[in-house]
Scaffold this motif. Structure first.
Motif, short mmCIF file in Angstrom:
data_model
loop_
_atom_site.label_atom_id
_atom_site.label_comp_id
_atom_site.label_asym_id
_atom_site.label_seq_id
_atom_site.Cartn_x
_atom_site.Cartn_y
_atom_site.Cartn_z
N MET A 150 -55.43 103.52 16.76
CA MET A 150 -54.67 104.66 17.32
C MET A 150 -53.55 104.25 18.26
O MET A 150 -52.43 104.78 18.16
CB MET A 150 -55.62 105.61 18.05
CG MET A 150 -56.47 106.42 17.10
SD MET A 150 -57.63 107.39 18.08
CE MET A 150 -58.50 108.21 16.76
N PRO A 151 -53.78 103.30 19.21
CA PRO A 151 -52.67 102.94 20.10
C PRO A 151 -51.46 102.39 19.34
O PRO A 151 -50.32 102.63 19.74
CB PRO A 151 -53.29 101.85 20.99
CG PRO A 151 -54.74 102.11 20.96
CD PRO A 151 -55.04 102.64 19.59
N ALA A 187 -45.97 103.37 17.54
CA ALA A 187 -44.95 103.41 16.48
C ALA A 187 -44.33 104.81 16.39
O ALA A 187 -43.11 104.96 16.23
CB ALA A 187 -45.59 103.02 15.15
N ASP A 188 -45.16 105.84 16.56
CA ASP A 188 -44.69 107.22 16.49
C ASP A 188 -43.77 107.53 17.68
O ASP A 188 -42.68 108.09 17.52
CB ASP A 188 -45.91 108.15 16.44
CG ASP A 188 -45.58 109.55 15.96
OD1 ASP A 188 -44.38 109.85 15.79
OD2 ASP A 188 -46.51 110.35 15.77
N GLU A 189 -44.18 107.14 18.90
CA GLU A 189 -43.33 107.38 20.09
C GLU A 189 -41.96 106.72 19.91
O GLU A 189 -40.95 107.24 20.36
CB GLU A 189 -43.98 106.80 21.36
CG GLU A 189 -45.19 107.54 21.87
CD GLU A 189 -44.87 108.86 22.59
OE1 GLU A 189 -43.68 109.12 22.85
OE2 GLU A 189 -45.82 109.61 22.85
N LEU A 190 -41.95 105.55 19.26
CA LEU A 190 -40.70 104.80 19.11
C LEU A 190 -39.91 105.24 17.87
O LEU A 190 -38.83 104.71 17.61
CB LEU A 190 -41.01 103.29 19.03
CG LEU A 190 -41.62 102.69 20.31
CD1 LEU A 190 -42.05 101.25 20.08
CD2 LEU A 190 -40.62 102.78 21.47
N GLY A 191 -40.48 106.15 17.10
CA GLY A 191 -39.79 106.64 15.90
C GLY A 191 -39.63 105.58 14.82
O GLY A 191 -38.66 105.59 14.07
N THR A 196 -45.73 97.21 8.15
CA THR A 196 -46.98 97.77 7.60
C THR A 196 -48.03 97.73 8.71
O THR A 196 -48.19 96.70 9.38
CB THR A 196 -47.47 96.95 6.39
OG1 THR A 196 -46.43 96.95 5.40
CG2 THR A 196 -48.73 97.55 5.79
N ILE A 197 -48.70 98.86 8.90
CA ILE A 197 -49.82 98.91 9.85
C ILE A 197 -51.09 99.12 9.04
O ILE A 197 -51.21 100.07 8.26
CB ILE A 197 -49.63 100.06 10.88
CG1 ILE A 197 -48.37 99.79 11.71
CG2 ILE A 197 -50.86 100.17 11.78
CD1 ILE A 197 -47.98 100.94 12.64
N ALA A 223 -39.96 94.84 21.17
CA ALA A 223 -38.96 94.77 20.11
C ALA A 223 -38.13 96.06 20.04
O ALA A 223 -36.95 96.01 19.71
CB ALA A 223 -39.64 94.51 18.77
N HIS A 224 -38.76 97.21 20.37
CA HIS A 224 -38.07 98.49 20.10
C HIS A 224 -38.09 99.45 21.29
O HIS A 224 -37.55 100.54 21.18
CB HIS A 224 -38.73 99.22 18.92
CG HIS A 224 -38.88 98.37 17.70
ND1 HIS A 224 -37.87 98.17 16.80
CD2 HIS A 224 -39.94 97.65 17.23
CE1 HIS A 224 -38.29 97.36 15.82
NE2 HIS A 224 -39.54 97.04 16.05
#
Ligand SMILES: N[C@@H](CCC(=O)N[C@@H](CS)C(=O)NCC(=O)O)C(=O)O
Length: 220
Positions: free
Chosen positions: A14-15, A20-24, A3-4, A76-77
């Protein structure tokens, strides 16, 4: 499930959303802070006693401080993508994340609050000029760093680009004369090629406090 917590128009949230979006990554998003409220509660204070966004929650694991969250998600990802591989590149990424917080954020946010988030009749041209001068002094250093590279560290997007890239959108969308930073402009164009940057960072914030408030209300 991650959860963000934090409103989408915050330059600190935003960062985290961009990372999270770049890492899918899949995550649940809670729009709190600003006019959405929700951070002055015991439950939120238990997660972040500073009562600030963003906060990352993963079961019992809770983390605040935007750059710490960006680092954690990439560790982590994001090995082989957002997290640099070598210790030296990781150290340089850390250097730029610290520089973002300690050197650029202060004057940049000062400039933002003295222009966009200020009643027009309260604007002080001298203080705006001072904040712009301090911002551009820091940006000159960034421009020099980018003279011989496409991204902040390594030849691809890493965590080092993310918080700085977020503030650069702010800089270019505040209604002031912009210094001609050729290398920053080329890097900014590279960031704009990325759908995750466009989705999470290029969120219009208006030119006045009234526009800021209205645009915030229109966020979902
Ligand atoms: N150093 C913190 C700063 C967090 C911060 O100041 N967040 C602002 C938003 S940019 C906040 O929560 N303001 C109160 C609000 O949005 O209601 C971080 O990087 O996470």
């Amino acid at each position: 499930m991650l959860t963000i917590w934090g409103r989408k128009n915050s330059s600190n949230v935003m960062p985290v959303l961009w990372t999270a979006d770049e890492l899918g990554l899949a995550y649940d998003h809670k729009m709190v802070g600003g006019s959405f409220g929700g951070i002055d509660t015991d439950a939120f204070r238990a997660m972040n006693p500073n009562m600030r966004v963003p906060v990352l929650q993963d079961g019992d694991f809770v983390l605040y401080e935007s750059n710490a969250i960006v680092r954690h998600l990439a560790r982590a990802h994001g090995h082989g993508s957002l997290m640099p591989d070598s210790l030296h590149d990781q150290a340089h990424a850390d250097q730029w994340l610290d520089w973002h917080k300690t050197t650029l954020t202060g004057p940049m946010i000062d400039l933002f609050w003295r222009t966009v988030r200020c009643q027009p009749d309260q604007r002080n041209p001298d203080l705006i000029a001072q904040a712009k001068g301090a911002t551009e002094k820091a940006l000159s250093l960034l421009d020099a760093h980018l003279a011989c590279r496409d991204f902040m560290v390594m030849d691809r997007l890493t965590i080092a680009d993310i918080p700085l890239g977020t503030l650069i959108y702010r800089y270019y969308n505040i209604q002031v004369d912009h210094q001609d930073f050729k290398n920053i402009k080329a890097w900014y164009a590279r960031l704009q090629d990325r759908p995750a940057y466009r989705r999470n960072v290029m969120i219009p914030f208006g030119t006045t406090l009234a526009e800021w408030d209205e645009l915030e209300r229109s966020l979902v």
